[in-house]
Design a protein around this motif. Structure first.
Motif, PDB file in Angstrom:
ATOM      1  N   CYS A  33       0.792  -1.232   0.000  1.00  0.00           N
ATOM      2  CA  CYS A  33       0.000   0.000   0.000  1.00  0.00           C
ATOM      3  C   CYS A  33       0.825   1.284   0.000  1.00  0.00           C
ATOM      4  CB  CYS A  33      -0.922   0.020   1.222  1.00  0.00           C
ATOM      5  SG  CYS A  33      -1.883  -1.476   1.447  1.00  0.00           S
ATOM      6  N   TRP A  34       2.062   1.213   0.444  1.00  0.00           N
ATOM      7  CA  TRP A  34       2.875   2.402   0.663  1.00  0.00           C
ATOM      8  C   TRP A  34       3.033   3.259  -0.590  1.00  0.00           C
ATOM      9  CZ3 TRP A  34       4.324   5.445   4.348  1.00  0.00           C
ATOM     10  CH2 TRP A  34       5.356   6.355   4.139  1.00  0.00           C
ATOM     11  N   GLY A  35       3.029   2.680  -1.756  1.00  0.00           N
ATOM     12  CA  GLY A  35       3.200   3.456  -2.984  1.00  0.00           C
ATOM     13  C   GLY A  35       2.109   4.495  -3.191  1.00  0.00           C
ATOM     14  N   CYS A  36       0.906   4.229  -2.698  1.00  0.00           N
ATOM     15  CA  CYS A  36      -0.226   5.139  -2.922  1.00  0.00           C
ATOM     16  C   CYS A  36      -0.822   5.737  -1.648  1.00  0.00           C
ATOM     17  CB  CYS A  36      -1.337   4.408  -3.676  1.00  0.00           C
ATOM     18  SG  CYS A  36      -0.857   3.908  -5.333  1.00  0.00           S
ATOM     19  N   HIS A  37      -0.615   5.108  -0.518  1.00  0.00           N
ATOM     20  CA  HIS A  37      -1.199   5.582   0.743  1.00  0.00           C
ATOM     21  C   HIS A  37      -0.104   5.764   1.788  1.00  0.00           C
ATOM     22  CE1 HIS A  37      -5.370   4.649  -0.461  1.00  0.00           C
ATOM     23  NE2 HIS A  37      -4.860   3.577  -1.031  1.00  0.00           N
ATOM     24  N   HIS A  38      -0.263   6.807   2.574  1.00  0.00           N
ATOM     25  CA  HIS A  38       0.597   7.000   3.736  1.00  0.00           C
ATOM     26  C   HIS A  38      -0.313   6.996   4.963  1.00  0.00           C
ATOM     27  CE1 HIS A  38       4.015   8.937   1.200  1.00  0.00           C
ATOM     28  NE2 HIS A  38       3.648   7.764   0.759  1.00  0.00           N
ATOM     29  N   GLN A  39       0.281   6.877   6.123  1.00  0.00           N
ATOM     30  CA  GLN A  39      -0.538   6.751   7.319  1.00  0.00           C
ATOM     31  C   GLN A  39      -1.348   8.017   7.604  1.00  0.00           C
ATOM     32  OE1 GLN A  39       2.700   5.772   7.127  1.00  0.00           O
ATOM     33  NE2 GLN A  39       3.060   3.961   8.366  1.00  0.00           N
ATOM     34  N   THR A  40      -0.705   9.184   7.586  1.00  0.00           N
ATOM     35  CA  THR A  40      -1.414  10.402   7.983  1.00  0.00           C
ATOM     36  C   THR A  40      -1.276  11.540   6.984  1.00  0.00           C
ATOM     37  OG1 THR A  40       0.490  11.119   9.292  1.00  0.00           O
ATOM     38  CG2 THR A  40      -1.222   9.882  10.453  1.00  0.00           C
ATOM     39  N   ALA A  41      -0.640  11.319   5.853  1.00  0.00           N
ATOM     40  CA  ALA A  41      -0.465  12.370   4.847  1.00  0.00           C
ATOM     41  C   ALA A  41      -1.056  11.902   3.522  1.00  0.00           C
ATOM     42  CB  ALA A  41       1.015  12.686   4.669  1.00  0.00           C
ATOM     43  N   VAL A  42      -1.556  12.868   2.752  1.00  0.00           N
ATOM     44  CA  VAL A  42      -2.112  12.539   1.449  1.00  0.00           C
ATOM     45  C   VAL A  42      -0.976  12.160   0.512  1.00  0.00           C
ATOM     46  CG1 VAL A  42      -3.353  13.435  -0.554  1.00  0.00           C
ATOM     47  CG2 VAL A  42      -4.096  14.049   1.748  1.00  0.00           C
ATOM     48  N   ALA A  43      -1.114  11.040  -0.127  1.00  0.00           N
ATOM     49  CA  ALA A  43      -0.188  10.604  -1.177  1.00  0.00           C
ATOM     50  C   ALA A  43      -1.046  10.550  -2.445  1.00  0.00           C
ATOM     51  CB  ALA A  43       0.415   9.255  -0.820  1.00  0.00           C
TER      52      ALA A  43
END
Length: 101
Positions: A30-40
């Motif tokens: 998921c890291w490529g498109c989503h971050h924990q608390t910031a908009v990616a």
């Protein structure tokens, strides 16, 4: 008595070892498109956790192309990720751990 305590500790250890690490699965898929608390590219987990239930998160991961309209999106760019049930459950729990953050 000591034997019962050892058995209980062994059982807890065994059950913990069988739980998948949602963070590791997130970092892998998921890291490529989503971050924990910031908009990616996609929304952050804290935003998803505020809007979605455990079941909704899993449904969207399982079949984004069939869920995006139900979520009120005009389109989806999220690809279907082939995860096991346990991996999807771990991701959903990890995402929901950001509720209120």
């Amino acid at each position: 008595m000591k034997k019962n305590i050892l058995i209980a500790l062994s059982l807890v250890s065994f059950l913990s070892a069988n739980e998948l690490d949602g963070k590791k699965i997130f970092e892998t898929y998921c890291w490529g498109c989503h971050h924990q608390t910031a908009v990616a590219f996609g929304p952050p987990f804290n935003e998803i956790a505020q809007k979605r239930t455990y079941e909704e998160i899993q449904a969207y991961i399982l079949s984004p192309e069939s869920m995006y309209k139900a979520f009120g999106y005009k389109r989806t760019v999220m690809t279907k990720i082939d995860l096991t049930d346990k991996e999807r459950e771990a991701i959903a729990k990890y995402i929901l751990s950001y509720k209120g953050k």
